[in-house]
Design a protein around this motif. Structure first.
Motif, PDB file in Angstrom:
ATOM      1  N   ALA A   1       0.808  -1.186  -0.016  1.00 49.55           N
ATOM      2  CA  ALA A   1       0.016   0.009  -0.034  1.00 49.55           C
ATOM      3  C   ALA A   1       0.988   1.241  -0.012  1.00 49.55           C
ATOM      4  O   ALA A   1       1.565   1.335   0.938  1.00 49.55           O
ATOM      5  N   PRO A   2       0.740   2.099  -0.949  1.00 48.10           N
ATOM      6  CA  PRO A   2       1.555   3.282  -0.773  1.00 48.10           C
ATOM      7  C   PRO A   2       0.799   4.293   0.160  1.00 48.10           C
ATOM      8  O   PRO A   2      -0.242   4.077   0.885  1.00 48.10           O
ATOM      9  N   LYS A   3       1.758   5.178   0.547  1.00 43.81           N
ATOM     10  CA  LYS A   3       1.378   6.194   1.683  1.00 43.81           C
ATOM     11  C   LYS A   3       0.539   7.336   1.065  1.00 43.81           C
ATOM     12  O   LYS A   3       0.295   8.316   1.896  1.00 43.81           O
ATOM     13  N   VAL A   4      -0.029   7.389   0.143  1.00 46.87           N
ATOM     14  CA  VAL A   4      -0.605   8.416  -0.710  1.00 46.87           C
ATOM     15  C   VAL A   4      -1.963   7.979  -1.272  1.00 46.87           C
ATOM     16  O   VAL A   4      -2.109   6.596  -1.401  1.00 46.87           O
ATOM     17  N   ASP A   5      -2.910   8.745  -1.704  1.00 46.46           N
ATOM     18  CA  ASP A   5      -4.254   8.100  -2.115  1.00 46.46           C
ATOM     19  C   ASP A   5      -3.780   8.420  -3.725  1.00 46.46           C
ATOM     20  O   ASP A   5      -2.977   9.108  -4.010  1.00 46.46           O
ATOM     21  N   SER A   6      -4.539   7.542  -4.494  1.00 41.65           N
ATOM     22  CA  SER A   6      -4.411   7.417  -5.911  1.00 41.65           C
ATOM     23  C   SER A   6      -5.629   8.001  -6.669  1.00 41.65           C
ATOM     24  O   SER A   6      -6.623   8.137  -6.091  1.00 41.65           O
ATOM     25  N   ALA A   7      -5.632   8.250  -7.774  1.00 38.59           N
ATOM     26  CA  ALA A   7      -6.960   8.560  -8.686  1.00 38.59           C
ATOM     27  C   ALA A   7      -6.658   8.175 -10.259  1.00 38.59           C
ATOM     28  O   ALA A   7      -5.328   8.109 -10.618  1.00 38.59           O
ATOM     29  N   VAL A   8      -7.502   7.720 -11.010  1.00 33.29           N
ATOM     30  CA  VAL A   8      -7.397   7.455 -12.372  1.00 33.29           C
ATOM     31  C   VAL A   8      -8.055   8.740 -13.110  1.00 33.29           C
ATOM     32  O   VAL A   8      -8.879   9.236 -12.710  1.00 33.29           O
ATOM     33  N   VAL A   9      -7.307   8.855 -14.154  1.00 33.04           N
ATOM     34  CA  VAL A   9      -7.598  10.449 -14.870  1.00 33.04           C
ATOM     35  C   VAL A   9      -7.524   9.955 -16.298  1.00 33.04           C
ATOM     36  O   VAL A   9      -6.602   8.906 -16.839  1.00 33.04           O
ATOM     37  N   LYS A  10      -8.351  10.556 -17.226  1.00 33.70           N
ATOM     38  CA  LYS A  10      -8.423  10.176 -18.637  1.00 33.70           C
ATOM     39  C   LYS A  10      -7.909  11.523 -19.353  1.00 33.70           C
ATOM     40  O   LYS A  10      -8.464  12.804 -19.085  1.00 33.70           O
ATOM     41  N   LEU A  11      -6.887  11.303 -20.310  1.00 32.60           N
ATOM     42  CA  LEU A  11      -6.594  12.660 -20.736  1.00 32.60           C
ATOM     43  C   LEU A  11      -6.824  12.349 -22.597  1.00 32.60           C
ATOM     44  O   LEU A  11      -6.447  11.290 -22.945  1.00 32.60           O
ATOM     45  N   ILE A  12      -7.406  13.465 -23.050  1.00 31.62           N
ATOM     46  CA  ILE A  12      -7.772  13.354 -24.390  1.00 31.62           C
ATOM     47  C   ILE A  12      -6.963  14.403 -25.184  1.00 31.62           C
ATOM     48  O   ILE A  12      -7.363  15.509 -25.121  1.00 31.62           O
ATOM     49  N   PRO A  13      -6.062  14.040 -25.986  1.00 29.72           N
ATOM     50  CA  PRO A  13      -5.512  15.065 -26.812  1.00 29.72           C
ATOM     51  C   PRO A  13      -6.220  15.917 -27.444  1.00 29.72           C
ATOM     52  O   PRO A  13      -7.163  15.539 -28.180  1.00 29.72           O
ATOM     53  N   HIS A  14      -6.110  17.227 -27.589  1.00 30.36           N
ATOM     54  CA  HIS A  14      -6.759  18.125 -28.397  1.00 30.36           C
ATOM     55  C   HIS A  14      -6.676  17.868 -29.776  1.00 30.36           C
ATOM     56  O   HIS A  14      -5.345  17.975 -30.310  1.00 30.36           O
ATOM     57  N   LYS A  15      -7.597  17.778 -30.522  1.00 30.34           N
ATOM     58  CA  LYS A  15      -7.486  17.619 -32.218  1.00 30.34           C
ATOM     59  C   LYS A  15      -7.009  18.621 -32.862  1.00 30.34           C
ATOM     60  O   LYS A  15      -6.298  19.143 -33.580  1.00 30.34           O
ATOM     61  N   ASN A  16      -7.468  20.085 -32.137  1.00 30.77           N
ATOM     62  CA  ASN A  16      -7.391  21.381 -32.374  1.00 30.77           C
ATOM     63  C   ASN A  16      -6.814  22.034 -31.070  1.00 30.77           C
ATOM     64  O   ASN A  16      -7.921  22.473 -30.405  1.00 30.77           O
ATOM     65  N   PRO A  17      -5.819  22.436 -30.825  1.00 29.20           N
ATOM     66  CA  PRO A  17      -5.390  23.027 -29.563  1.00 29.20           C
ATOM     67  C   PRO A  17      -6.382  24.314 -29.286  1.00 29.20           C
ATOM     68  O   PRO A  17      -6.487  25.077 -30.286  1.00 29.20           O
ATOM     69  N   PRO A  18      -6.615  24.668 -28.019  1.00 30.32           N
ATOM     70  CA  PRO A  18      -7.769  25.758 -27.885  1.00 30.32           C
ATOM     71  C   PRO A  18      -6.871  26.794 -28.070  1.00 30.32           C
ATOM     72  O   PRO A  18      -7.403  28.011 -28.633  1.00 30.32           O
ATOM     73  N   TYR A  19      -5.449  27.011 -27.806  1.00 31.16           N
ATOM     74  CA  TYR A  19      -4.595  28.328 -28.077  1.00 31.16           C
ATOM     75  C   TYR A  19      -3.716  27.543 -29.059  1.00 31.16           C
ATOM     76  O   TYR A  19      -2.950  26.744 -28.549  1.00 31.16           O
ATOM     77  N   LEU A  20      -3.222  28.308 -30.019  1.00 29.68           N
ATOM     78  CA  LEU A  20      -2.119  28.028 -30.963  1.00 29.68           C
ATOM     79  C   LEU A  20      -0.981  28.497 -30.496  1.00 29.68           C
ATOM     80  O   LEU A  20      -0.764  29.737 -30.001  1.00 29.68           O
ATOM     81  N   VAL A  21       0.059  27.674 -30.312  1.00 24.41           N
ATOM     82  CA  VAL A  21       1.528  28.075 -30.026  1.00 24.41           C
ATOM     83  C   VAL A  21       2.365  27.741 -31.351  1.00 24.41           C
ATOM     84  O   VAL A  21       2.379  26.490 -31.691  1.00 24.41           O
ATOM     85  N   ASN A  22       2.933  28.784 -31.528  1.00 21.68           N
ATOM     86  CA  ASN A  22       3.983  28.574 -32.745  1.00 21.68           C
ATOM     87  C   ASN A  22       5.392  27.647 -32.264  1.00 21.68           C
ATOM     88  O   ASN A  22       5.687  26.809 -33.193  1.00 21.68           O
ATOM     89  N   ASP A  23       5.789  27.827 -31.198  1.00 27.04           N
ATOM     90  CA  ASP A  23       7.085  26.973 -31.052  1.00 27.04           C
ATOM     91  C   ASP A  23       6.871  26.494 -29.437  1.00 27.04           C
ATOM     92  O   ASP A  23       6.826  27.407 -28.382  1.00 27.04           O
TER      93      ASP A  23
END
Length: 269
Positions: A184-206
């Motif tokens: 047993a770890p000494k911390v709580d855990s959680a499951v998360v879902k990450l869905i990559p943006h097909k079109n990022p909400p903010y465009l970054v050139n670099d």
């Protein structure tokens, strides 16, 4: 019995191993992933196959990435799994997920109970490959999930929040108590879902500019932006961008960091 031994395997501290064994938690995670045949599913750190086995019941093939040779060998000897698995004996931090996606001829669905000692750098590694990934489901330290979803003006909001939210939509799935693992770890855990943006909400050139600015700002998060970014921008430049000089790193939005990144890359061009 030693608490670090589970199913005859001694949990290795250097790999940050904590093995999931709670059936109801496992069922909920598999239900969240919704594995389907003909999808390119990739598991990072299958360990003792707590998720590998139930996921494999829904599909004909699964690619797993396992750094521990003993565990990789066990998976290949498992009578139910051995014909379904491709085992990559490698550190996931060194895997090229573009190549993996090209080999499978479709975007990847990545999942895993990530070792806590590498979860943050591993996510930064995966963010480089988001165009080759359709979604990710990870078991993480609850504190890391809190950082992923944190909004500005909170203590949890940091460089990981900005970069993750730039790349992905982030959805918390369920919380998991320490008792669901051995040891047993000494911390709580959680499951998360990450869905990559097909079109990022903010465009970054670099993207390197965004990485550099967030690193500079959050490495000195107690300082005002005027001071923490003084190596990158003059006071006049920040003012022209409409940035309040007295704000601290945690007060700027993802959009403002993207705006700063574009301004910086234009100046450096």
């Amino acid at each position: 019995m030693n608490s670090r031994v589970h199913q005859g395997h001694f949990a290795r501290k250097r790999f940050g191993q904590n093995f999931l064994h709670d059936d109801s938690v496992i069922t909920n995670i598999v239900a969240a992933i919704q594995p389907k045949k003909d999808q390119a599913l990739v598991e990072i750190g299958p360990g003792l196959a707590a998720l590998t086995m139930p996921v494999s019941e829904y599909i004909d093939h699964l690619t797993v990435i396992e750094i521990d040779r003993d565990l990789a060998a066990r998976l290949l000897e498992n009578p139910f799994l051995k014909n379904k698995l491709t085992v990559i004996e490698q550190d996931a931090m060194t895997v090229n997920f573009y190549d993996l996606s090209a080999k499978m001829q479709q975007p990847l669905r990545v999942f895993g109970n990530l070792p806590y000692n590498i979860s943050t750098p591993l996510m930064f590694h995966l963010f480089q490959y988001t165009t080759a990934i359709s979604d990710m489901h990870f078991m993480l330290q609850k504190e890391v999930v809190n950082r992923l979803v944190a909004a500005p003006n909170s203590k949890a909001y940091g460089r990981l929040s900005v970069m993750a939210q730039y790349y992905c939509q982030i959805i918390p799935v369920l919380e998991v108590p320490p008792t669901a693992f051995k040891p047993a770890p000494k911390v709580d855990s959680a499951v998360v879902k990450l869905i990559p943006h097909k079109n990022p909400p903010y465009l970054v050139n670099d993207i390197k500019s965004l990485s550099r600015i967030t690193t500079a700002a959050f490495n000195q998060r107690r300082k005002t932006i005027r001071n923490s970014l003084s190596q990158l921008f003059t006071v006049e430049q920040l003012s022209e961008l409409g940035i309040d000089l007295d704000l601290r790193a945690e007060n700027l939005t993802v959009q403002q960091y993207c705006q700063l990144a574009n301004a910086y890359s234009n100046m450096s061009a």
